[in-house]
Design an enzyme around this catalytic site. Sequence first.
Site, PDB file in Angstrom:
ATOM      1  N   CYS A 241       0.873  -1.177   0.000  1.00  0.00           N
ATOM      2  CA  CYS A 241       0.000   0.000   0.000  1.00  0.00           C
ATOM      3  C   CYS A 241       0.907   1.225   0.000  1.00  0.00           C
ATOM      4  CB  CYS A 241      -0.977  -0.026   1.175  1.00  0.00           C
ATOM      5  SG  CYS A 241      -0.212  -0.213   2.805  1.00  0.00           S
ATOM      6  N   ARG A 246      -2.342  -1.205   5.325  1.00  0.00           N
ATOM      7  CA  ARG A 246      -3.445  -1.827   4.593  1.00  0.00           C
ATOM      8  C   ARG A 246      -2.995  -3.124   3.927  1.00  0.00           C
ATOM      9  NH1 ARG A 246      -5.064   3.123   0.885  1.00  0.00           N
ATOM     10  NH2 ARG A 246      -2.848   3.506   1.173  1.00  0.00           N
TER      11      ARG A 246
END
Length: 279
Positions: A241, A246
Site C-alpha cells: 500500500c 493496509r
Amino acid sequence: MSHKRDIWVNHVQLRNIIIEKPNVKIFEVGFNTYHEFVESHIPGAMFLDTCYFEQPPLWKIVGLPEIYQTFKKFRITPSSTVILYGRQVAAAARVAHIMLYAGLSDIRLLDGDYAGYKQSNLPTESGGHNLKDVAMEGVVAFIANRSLVCDKSIAKSLLEERNASLVSVRSPKEVNGRCSGYSYIKQKGDIIGAKWGHAGTSAYLMEDYFGPDNYILPLEHIERLWESEGILKHHKVAFYCGTAWRASVAFLCAYSLGWKDICVYDGGWLDWIQEECSK
C-alpha cells in the site's frame, strides 16, 4: 489444497481463548495513542506502539533483534497466544504480520476492533503499565519466517512472472494518481503493472474489507474481489500500500484463507518512489 487459519476472533472466542490457553497476551496496538489506552482498554491488555516495529522515514520493519527485544519486554515467547486489537484495525494488522514474520505462530485479531468491543457493553479498565514490571529475563529463540516480507527487488521480479501478482491495496484516488494518500508522501501514482487488490475510499479506510461496524467482510467475498482482478491463490503474491498497514490487512485475509506463497512488500509505494526521488 489450502488450509484455512483462524486469525479473526469475536468477543465470545476472545473470552474462551483467555480461559483455555495457558500463555495468552492481549495487546492494544496504536501509533502514539497510549493516552487513549490509559483512559480505557480491554481488561488485562497492554499497549504496543507501532513504532516498536517500524520506523521513519520509510516506515519499514525494524531489525529482528529489535523486535525480539520488544518480545522480551512483554514476555512474549514462541508458545504465546497473542491477541491484537486497536482503534485502527490496520495498525493491529501491521503488527500481527510482523509478529508472524518474526516467528510467532498463534496470532489472533479481534474482529470488530475496540469499537465493536465497547458497543457490546463488555467490561473495560483504565490505567497504564510499567514495562519494568513486565520484562522477562533471558533471550528466547525464535525462528523468523523471512519469506513473509519482500523488498523492492522481489516486488519488481513479480511484475515479470506469469503466475505472480504484485497487489496494490490502495484507494482508487491513489491508484489513479489523484492523490498520494498521505501528508508525508508527495509523489502521486502507482506501480505500473501492479494489480488492484481493492481497499477503500482513502488511505485510512478499507470499506472493501470491512463493514461499517468494523467487522471483517466474509473472506470468500474478498477472495472473489481479488479473483476479478486476476489475483489468484496459486500465484506468488506480494501485497503493498502506501507503506504497509493496509497491505497487512490484505495479507492476513489471504493467510486466513490458507493462501501459501504470500508476503508484504515492506515500504510499498513510499519505498518504490525512492529511486525517482534520488534522481
